[in-house]
Design a protein around this motif. Sequence first.
Motif, mmCIF file in Angstrom:
data_model
loop_
_atom_site.group_PDB
_atom_site.id
_atom_site.type_symbol
_atom_site.label_atom_id
_atom_site.label_comp_id
_atom_site.label_asym_id
_atom_site.label_seq_id
_atom_site.Cartn_x
_atom_site.Cartn_y
_atom_site.Cartn_z
ATOM 1 N N GLY A 188 0.794 -1.220 0.000
ATOM 2 C CA GLY A 188 0.000 0.000 0.000
ATOM 3 C C GLY A 188 0.824 1.265 0.000
ATOM 4 O O GLY A 188 0.298 2.351 -0.321
ATOM 5 N N ILE A 189 2.104 1.168 0.335
ATOM 6 C CA ILE A 189 2.974 2.350 0.296
ATOM 7 C C ILE A 189 2.930 3.011 -1.074
ATOM 8 O O ILE A 189 3.037 4.241 -1.187
ATOM 9 N N PRO A 223 -7.505 4.618 -0.116
ATOM 10 C CA PRO A 223 -8.095 5.601 0.783
ATOM 11 C C PRO A 223 -8.308 5.112 2.210
ATOM 12 O O PRO A 223 -9.084 5.715 2.961
ATOM 13 N N HIS A 224 -7.648 4.019 2.607
ATOM 14 C CA HIS A 224 -7.839 3.456 3.942
ATOM 15 C C HIS A 224 -6.678 3.755 4.873
ATOM 16 O O HIS A 224 -6.584 3.175 5.951
ATOM 17 N N THR A 228 -6.585 -0.196 10.220
ATOM 18 C CA THR A 228 -5.938 -1.501 10.249
ATOM 19 C C THR A 228 -6.055 -2.121 8.864
ATOM 20 O O THR A 228 -7.153 -2.242 8.320
ATOM 21 N N ASN A 229 -4.942 -2.497 8.296
ATOM 22 C CA ASN A 229 -4.927 -3.058 6.948
ATOM 23 C C ASN A 229 -5.408 -4.503 6.976
ATOM 24 O O ASN A 229 -5.342 -5.184 7.999
ATOM 25 N N SER A 230 -5.879 -4.989 5.829
ATOM 26 C CA SER A 230 -6.280 -6.385 5.697
ATOM 27 C C SER A 230 -6.142 -6.798 4.243
ATOM 28 O O SER A 230 -6.071 -5.940 3.352
ATOM 29 N N PRO A 231 -6.103 -8.100 3.955
ATOM 30 C CA PRO A 231 -5.989 -8.538 2.563
ATOM 31 C C PRO A 231 -7.076 -8.002 1.648
ATOM 32 O O PRO A 231 -6.867 -7.899 0.433
ATOM 33 N N ALA A 232 -8.219 -7.634 2.206
ATOM 34 C CA ALA A 232 -9.301 -7.094 1.387
ATOM 35 C C ALA A 232 -8.925 -5.780 0.721
ATOM 36 O O ALA A 232 -9.596 -5.345 -0.227
ATOM 37 N N PHE A 233 -7.840 -5.142 1.180
ATOM 38 C CA PHE A 233 -7.437 -3.864 0.612
ATOM 39 C C PHE A 233 -6.410 -4.004 -0.508
ATOM 40 O O PHE A 233 -5.994 -3.003 -1.097
ATOM 41 N N VAL A 234 -5.989 -5.223 -0.835
ATOM 42 C CA VAL A 234 -4.957 -5.366 -1.865
ATOM 43 C C VAL A 234 -5.416 -4.883 -3.251
ATOM 44 O O VAL A 234 -4.569 -4.469 -4.063
ATOM 45 N N PRO A 235 -6.725 -4.877 -3.577
ATOM 46 C CA PRO A 235 -7.114 -4.311 -4.879
ATOM 47 C C PRO A 235 -6.682 -2.856 -5.078
ATOM 48 O O PRO A 235 -6.466 -2.427 -6.224
ATOM 49 N N TRP A 236 -6.541 -2.100 -3.993
ATOM 50 C CA TRP A 236 -6.100 -0.710 -4.138
ATOM 51 C C TRP A 236 -4.648 -0.644 -4.600
ATOM 52 O O TRP A 236 -4.260 0.301 -5.324
ATOM 53 N N VAL A 237 -3.843 -1.621 -4.191
ATOM 54 C CA VAL A 237 -2.466 -1.691 -4.681
ATOM 55 C C VAL A 237 -2.481 -2.010 -6.175
ATOM 56 O O VAL A 237 -1.762 -1.398 -6.968
ATOM 57 N N ALA A 238 -3.315 -2.980 -6.550
ATOM 58 C CA ALA A 238 -3.431 -3.340 -7.965
ATOM 59 C C ALA A 238 -3.914 -2.148 -8.800
ATOM 60 O O ALA A 238 -3.439 -1.940 -9.930
#
Length: 278
Positions: A188-189, A223-224, A228-238
């Motif tokens: 996410g960085i 935008p999160h 607390t990060n979670s695997p559900a946020f990996v689409p934002w990296v993509a």
Amino acid sequence: MFTDSHCHLSFPELKSRLPEILRAMAQAQVDRALCICTTLEEFDDVHSLARDHGNLWSTVGVHPDNEGVQEPTLDDLLQRAGRAKVVGIGETGLDYYRLGERTVADMGWQRSRYRTHIEAARTTGLPLVIHTRSASDDTLAILREAGGFDGGPAGPRPVARGVFHCFTETIEVARAALDLGFYISFSGIITFRSASDIREVAAFVPLERMLIETDSPYLAPVPHRGKTNSPAFVPWVAEQIAQIKGLSVAEVAQATSVNFDTLFDRVLSPPAIENLEK
């Protein structure tokens, strides 16, 4: 659709919410995640996540920045690496960021630990998951010294391979890692406003040598950010990589998932049944 190649679901912030996390992953089309081990004491918890859930896998290793924990021997790593759904060695590497009053010379224990992990990877043929922070020169030098990389003198043992996870180094370091046959993983960085240099690295790294990750519970992407990060946020990296590469998010998701299968090929080809823990 998406694969999170590096997360810490065994950490309390996520383990206590596991059913919620798994539901959120499904809703976000995050089909799979690799749960990363950071101490031998933690391994049973990490491994049980993989054994209990068809879309999770695990590694075995001791994080370079963890002090006052059980020091891994080669046998410790090899015994655990033979278990079902263990697909990688690490995370390992070097971290000189928190030296305090110590010098780089004082960090010989980190370098010794790192070499033990490399030997385990070469012996098993499993990929290394590498963490490097303020230590890229030594991280790369020890990989080269170990041999068995990029057609080096591996002898009878498998050629080691792996991924530089949560990449925050320069294009020069990325080029060196790629030359050694390693993959580069972005977290996410890459979405942070201050991370233009990391986005330049992502533009340089070929898509076929790229993975995506969350490193959750840390480093939640925009935008999160701040949550607390979670695997559900990996689409934002993509999505960020898709913008950099001029591709669709679906193309990035597919390519990075194929890359995950190529690197962590035990996901598709599990070890012989006699080596599996029941």
